[in-house]
Motif scaffolding. Structure first.
Motif, mmCIF file in Angstrom:
data_model
loop_
_atom_site.group_PDB
_atom_site.id
_atom_site.type_symbol
_atom_site.label_atom_id
_atom_site.label_comp_id
_atom_site.label_asym_id
_atom_site.label_seq_id
_atom_site.Cartn_x
_atom_site.Cartn_y
_atom_site.Cartn_z
ATOM 1 N N ALA A 91 11.981 33.119 18.730
ATOM 2 C CA ALA A 91 12.462 32.887 20.091
ATOM 3 C C ALA A 91 11.704 33.838 21.016
ATOM 4 O O ALA A 91 11.125 34.842 20.563
ATOM 5 C CB ALA A 91 13.962 33.130 20.168
ATOM 6 N N ARG A 92 11.736 33.520 22.287
ATOM 7 C CA ARG A 92 11.069 34.376 23.267
ATOM 8 C C ARG A 92 12.006 34.575 24.446
ATOM 9 O O ARG A 92 12.642 33.627 24.908
ATOM 10 C CB ARG A 92 9.753 33.720 23.718
ATOM 11 C CG ARG A 92 8.769 34.638 24.354
ATOM 12 C CD ARG A 92 7.326 34.097 24.261
ATOM 13 N NE ARG A 92 7.236 32.645 24.272
ATOM 14 C CZ ARG A 92 7.225 31.898 25.364
ATOM 15 N NH1 ARG A 92 7.308 32.454 26.540
ATOM 16 N NH2 ARG A 92 7.132 30.582 25.291
ATOM 17 N N ALA A 93 12.134 35.814 24.887
ATOM 18 C CA ALA A 93 12.889 36.117 26.096
ATOM 19 C C ALA A 93 11.937 36.864 27.014
ATOM 20 O O ALA A 93 11.518 37.977 26.694
ATOM 21 C CB ALA A 93 14.109 36.970 25.780
ATOM 22 N N ASP A 94 11.547 36.226 28.116
ATOM 23 C CA ASP A 94 10.470 36.736 28.974
ATOM 24 C C ASP A 94 9.244 36.995 28.090
ATOM 25 O O ASP A 94 8.824 36.108 27.385
ATOM 26 C CB ASP A 94 10.949 37.944 29.773
ATOM 27 C CG ASP A 94 12.109 37.545 30.710
ATOM 28 O OD1 ASP A 94 12.094 36.402 31.209
ATOM 29 O OD2 ASP A 94 13.027 38.350 30.907
ATOM 30 N N GLU A 95 8.728 38.213 28.065
ATOM 31 C CA GLU A 95 7.493 38.424 27.280
ATOM 32 C C GLU A 95 7.799 38.850 25.843
ATOM 33 O O GLU A 95 6.894 39.069 25.051
ATOM 34 C CB GLU A 95 6.608 39.489 27.955
ATOM 35 C CG GLU A 95 6.256 39.192 29.405
ATOM 36 C CD GLU A 95 5.817 37.747 29.609
ATOM 37 O OE1 GLU A 95 5.076 37.191 28.762
ATOM 38 O OE2 GLU A 95 6.229 37.148 30.625
ATOM 39 N N LYS A 96 9.092 38.988 25.520
ATOM 40 C CA LYS A 96 9.457 39.583 24.235
ATOM 41 C C LYS A 96 9.668 38.523 23.146
ATOM 42 O O LYS A 96 10.419 37.572 23.358
ATOM 43 C CB LYS A 96 10.774 40.342 24.448
ATOM 44 C CG LYS A 96 10.973 41.501 23.531
ATOM 45 C CD LYS A 96 12.112 42.350 24.075
ATOM 46 C CE LYS A 96 12.725 43.152 22.956
ATOM 47 N NZ LYS A 96 14.008 43.693 23.315
ATOM 48 N N LEU A 97 9.032 38.716 22.012
ATOM 49 C CA LEU A 97 9.261 37.816 20.873
ATOM 50 C C LEU A 97 10.454 38.322 20.067
ATOM 51 O O LEU A 97 10.567 39.515 19.796
ATOM 52 C CB LEU A 97 8.035 37.803 19.959
ATOM 53 C CG LEU A 97 6.936 36.789 20.281
ATOM 54 C CD1 LEU A 97 5.802 36.931 19.270
ATOM 55 C CD2 LEU A 97 7.472 35.359 20.280
ATOM 56 N N LEU A 98 11.349 37.404 19.684
ATOM 57 C CA LEU A 98 12.554 37.785 18.935
ATOM 58 C C LEU A 98 12.615 36.939 17.669
ATOM 59 O O LEU A 98 12.555 35.711 17.736
ATOM 60 C CB LEU A 98 13.805 37.515 19.780
ATOM 61 C CG LEU A 98 13.870 38.217 21.139
ATOM 62 C CD1 LEU A 98 14.941 37.586 22.012
ATOM 63 C CD2 LEU A 98 14.147 39.698 20.946
ATOM 64 N N ALA A 99 12.759 37.586 16.525
ATOM 65 C CA ALA A 99 12.859 36.842 15.261
ATOM 66 C C ALA A 99 14.245 36.214 15.167
ATOM 67 O O ALA A 99 15.255 36.905 15.326
ATOM 68 C CB ALA A 99 12.633 37.793 14.095
ATOM 69 N N MET A 100 14.320 34.903 14.930
ATOM 70 C CA MET A 100 15.627 34.267 14.733
ATOM 71 C C MET A 100 16.071 34.479 13.293
ATOM 72 O O MET A 100 15.258 34.447 12.373
ATOM 73 C CB MET A 100 15.553 32.757 15.024
ATOM 74 C CG MET A 100 15.191 32.442 16.459
ATOM 75 S SD MET A 100 15.441 30.675 16.856
ATOM 76 C CE MET A 100 17.161 30.679 17.398
ATOM 77 N N GLU A 101 17.381 34.702 13.117
ATOM 78 C CA GLU A 101 17.916 34.867 11.767
ATOM 79 C C GLU A 101 18.457 33.544 11.265
ATOM 80 O O GLU A 101 18.977 32.747 12.057
ATOM 81 C CB GLU A 101 19.044 35.881 11.799
ATOM 82 C CG GLU A 101 18.566 37.209 12.322
ATOM 83 C CD GLU A 101 19.233 38.367 11.627
ATOM 84 O OE1 GLU A 101 20.321 38.157 11.045
ATOM 85 O OE2 GLU A 101 18.657 39.462 11.674
ATOM 86 N N ALA A 150 12.837 30.745 25.344
ATOM 87 C CA ALA A 150 12.280 29.600 24.611
ATOM 88 C C ALA A 150 12.506 29.803 23.126
ATOM 89 O O ALA A 150 12.650 30.937 22.645
ATOM 90 C CB ALA A 150 10.786 29.451 24.894
ATOM 91 N N VAL A 151 12.573 28.688 22.400
ATOM 92 C CA VAL A 151 12.522 28.716 20.938
ATOM 93 C C VAL A 151 11.255 27.971 20.557
ATOM 94 O O VAL A 151 11.111 26.796 20.899
ATOM 95 C CB VAL A 151 13.761 28.042 20.316
ATOM 96 C CG1 VAL A 151 13.554 27.832 18.820
ATOM 97 C CG2 VAL A 151 14.997 28.888 20.548
ATOM 98 N N ASP A 152 10.358 28.691 19.929
ATOM 99 C CA ASP A 152 9.035 28.143 19.669
ATOM 100 C C ASP A 152 8.478 27.671 21.019
ATOM 101 O O ASP A 152 8.477 28.440 21.973
ATOM 102 C CB ASP A 152 9.140 27.028 18.623
ATOM 103 C CG ASP A 152 7.811 26.821 17.893
ATOM 104 O OD1 ASP A 152 6.827 27.482 18.249
ATOM 105 O OD2 ASP A 152 7.775 25.988 16.984
#
Ligand SMILES: [Fe+2]
Length: 381
Positions: free
Chosen positions: A33-43, A69-71
């Protein structure tokens, strides 16, 4: 690693009060997932299993994120100070032993039209007050539901909620309540897999209330899935008394608070017995369960608005029932009821909120003023 195909993705509020990105994917790995410029690993929230050949992924998103966004799929941003909130409920297409709704006929089952009309409003938040999956039996021969999946499985969840809700998912963050159709003996396993706001996916009969703060509005969500409509279940008493006390504590200090649940707490025995004065800090009670749009002032309690008109076959004669079903509580004035498909659009005003009942075409059919712990509605001809 297998590349995941996203089947559904949305933003919903969790029991931690935080927005979460959820995704249903095919393939083994959760996307990023992405929040603004940050990538976040989904569990991985739920792996594949019997009846469910998909994977459910989840990650908390920062409240102040502007772009999510997600992907490659864009999701709506979290709500901040919502001015427009849509409430809908009781949305599934009913296929039971005695009754088959025309799931393939848009006028007989209008959830897809409601979802498009809701998306067109770009609301700041959408609340679903419960009851998503009604396809409990195979469609009888020669009925307008032919080809429908049924049961608590991925196909039925996709058909009754996840696919028709896609326009909403793309446009507004969601807060989702659990209905009696999602109790453990019905479609609870699917509910916990896809939609429950808690981290655990193990099915439980009751879950504790939680609060979501959105600007000056605090929403306290209350799980009434297994409360008794008639009579009182003695086993439930201690649980609901504790949970009402929790809900009351959660509302203290809020400048404005809504108690949001599936079953109208004034009309079912378990909750009416257990609530005491727990609803006093609330400005309004929002529910579903009765399949109509209804509103009623109640002596000594916050007003109740029912949005149970989201798609499941309507309950035609419940308007007066609302006044009669409250036991020791009394309706102040005449309960308002409109058995018409649609959804409620809540708009903030200086004094409180207006509630507009829209039909699946988006046309206003009734309008209410919800302010100062009172609700008053008029039909729009
Ligand atoms: Fe219900």
């Amino acid at each position: 690693m297998l590349i995941a195909t996203i089947l559904s993705a949305w933003l919903q509020y969790g029991a931690d009060g935080e927005p979460h990105a959820r995704a249903v994917v095919s393939g083994a790995a959760c996307p990023a997932a992405r929040a603004d410029e940050k990538l976040l690993a989904m569990e991985r929230r739920a792996a594949g299993g019997p009846g469910f050949d998909d994977v459910v992924c989840d990650v908390a998103i920062p409240k102040d994120a502007k772009r999510v966004a997600v992907d490659a799929r864009a999701l709506p941003a979290p709500a901040h100070d919502p001015r427009t909130i849509v409430v809908l409920g009781d949305t599934g297409c009913r296929i039971s032993l005695v009754l088959a709704q025309g799931c393939n006929d848009p006028s007989a089952w209008p959830l897809p039209a409601n979802a498009r009309a809701i998306a067109a409003l770009h609301p700041d938040l959408v609340i679903h007050v419960g009851d998503y999956l009604y396809r409990e039996r195979a469609c009888p021969a020669l009925s307008a539901c032919s080809g429908s999946p049924h049961g608590d499985n991925a196909f039925a969840w996709q058909a009754d909620w996840l696919r028709p809700a896609a326009p909403i998912f793309a446009n507004a963050p969601m807060l989702m309540l659990r209905g009696n159709h999602e109790e453990c003996s019905r479609n609870g396993p699917g509910w916990f897999r896809y939609l429950d706001p808690h981290a655990s996916t193990a099915c439980k009969d009751t879950t504790d209330p939680y609060a979501v703060d959105l600007g000056t509005l605090r929403i306290v969500a209350f799980d009434s899935a297994v409360a008794e409509d008639q009579g009182v279940n003695d086993d439930h008493g201690p649980i609901y008394r504790r949970q009402f006390a929790q809900a009351r504590a959660l509302a203290i200090g809020a400048s404005e608070a809504w108690f949001v649940t599936h079953r109208p707490p004034y009309t079912n025995g378990d909750e009416r017995d257990a609530m005491g004065d727990a609803l006093q800090p609330f400005d309004a009670v929002l529910s579903g369960h009765i399949h109509l749009f209804g509103a009623v002032d109640v002596d000594g309690q916050p007003p109740l608005v029912i949005n149970g008109e989201g798609g499941t076959r309507l309950d035609l004669n419940y308007a007066s029932f609302l006044g009669l079903a409250m036991g020791k509580l009394h309706a102040a004035g005449t309960p308002f009821g409109e058995a018409r498909f649609g959804f409620g659009v809540y708009r903030r005003t200086n004094a409180g909120w207006t509630v507009s009942l829209r039909d699946p075409g988006g046309v206003e059919r009734a309008v209410c003023v919800l302010a100062k712990r009172s609700v008053h509605c008029e039909r729009v001809e």
